[in-house]
Design a protein around this motif. Sequence first.
Motif, short mmCIF file in Angstrom:
data_model
loop_
_atom_site.label_atom_id
_atom_site.label_comp_id
_atom_site.label_asym_id
_atom_site.label_seq_id
_atom_site.Cartn_x
_atom_site.Cartn_y
_atom_site.Cartn_z
N GLN A 46 0.83 -1.21 0.00
CA GLN A 46 0.00 0.00 0.00
C GLN A 46 0.87 1.25 0.00
N ARG A 47 0.43 2.27 -0.71
CA ARG A 47 1.10 3.56 -0.70
C ARG A 47 0.83 4.27 0.63
N THR A 50 0.80 11.02 1.66
CA THR A 50 1.85 11.93 1.23
C THR A 50 2.56 12.53 2.44
N ASN A 80 10.95 2.79 -1.42
CA ASN A 80 10.74 3.97 -2.28
C ASN A 80 10.55 5.26 -1.48
N ALA A 85 7.25 10.78 -4.88
CA ALA A 85 6.06 9.96 -4.67
C ALA A 85 6.03 9.39 -3.25
N PRO A 86 4.82 9.10 -2.73
CA PRO A 86 4.71 8.50 -1.39
C PRO A 86 5.44 7.17 -1.30
N ALA A 87 5.97 6.87 -0.13
CA ALA A 87 6.63 5.59 0.09
C ALA A 87 5.62 4.45 0.04
N THR A 88 6.13 3.22 -0.07
CA THR A 88 5.28 2.04 -0.15
C THR A 88 5.60 1.10 1.00
#
Length: 307
Positions: A46-47, A50, A80, A85-88
């Motif tokens: 899941q992301r 932000t 990531n 972009a947001p981490a996962t």
Amino acid sequence: MYCSVVEPEHVFAPGRKKPQRPQPTPREVADELRARIRSGTLRPGQRMPTQARLAAEFGVERPAVRQALRILQSERLLTNVSRGAPATVAADPGRAPAGPSAPPLPTTVGLAPRIDAAFEAEHVEIDAVCLTAVSLTLALGEPLRRIHSGRLKPARVDLRVLLPGRDIDLAFPVPVEGRDGAEDLLHERWLTQRNAQGQVLRHNLLALRATHGVEVRVSFRALPFTPPVKLYLLNGEEALFAYYTPARGEAQIDQEYLETYDAQGARSLLFAFEQGTVLRDTTFVEQSRRWFDALWETISSELVLTG
């Protein structure tokens, strides 16, 4: 059904203004996000929200959020992590690695998955040296749930725990000023917590006899000193080690606030050593077992979890 002991929230004394909550540190933000990952609120793959959203939620600046996310990335819970972009959430955040490649992790992160893995053995053996057994009680939650759901079926569980004796002069927690009577009240609060956690441990494990036919033995002995470290030995194969680091803090005792020296064991970094990996780790596990057995068989005494 197993039970747990939860510390009561602080109650502020009448007429005293509640102090303003300080801004969370990156470590505290990481602790909260880690709890969400462990509980399944944030699922593998899941992301994450932000960084701007997290900063607004926790009331911190974005650099603090980035630092918190990097902490979780170092624990292999996130991937990531960047400014973009947001981490996962990592694909398999449930396992804490052991052995020479394992990074040190806070006790709340590193202990539970190793205890859970230890319960996959037919004969589970856990030895522990600690101040109150709070972390151990919490770490047993997942394997107990797996046993009750039928996903784990150990035949035997042996638990031995060394805790400070009730009548010793504790090194911590203690009042900073050593005020008359305050140390006794602080000691009584610690003793109540020690006894409660021990009773919960014993109840939860012994209940497995009746519910699942597991052979269980739970033993406690009292140390004549305050342990400066915590140690967990798992199935004779792993040793998990952390320092108790005293720090200045505040405790509410009998409707008064007291400056204290205490150690936050749940946040202590836990170092993992595994037998059979490298000579250093194997030797550490063996020597830790000898140390524990020596304490158990010589200078420790019977421990009664009442009064």
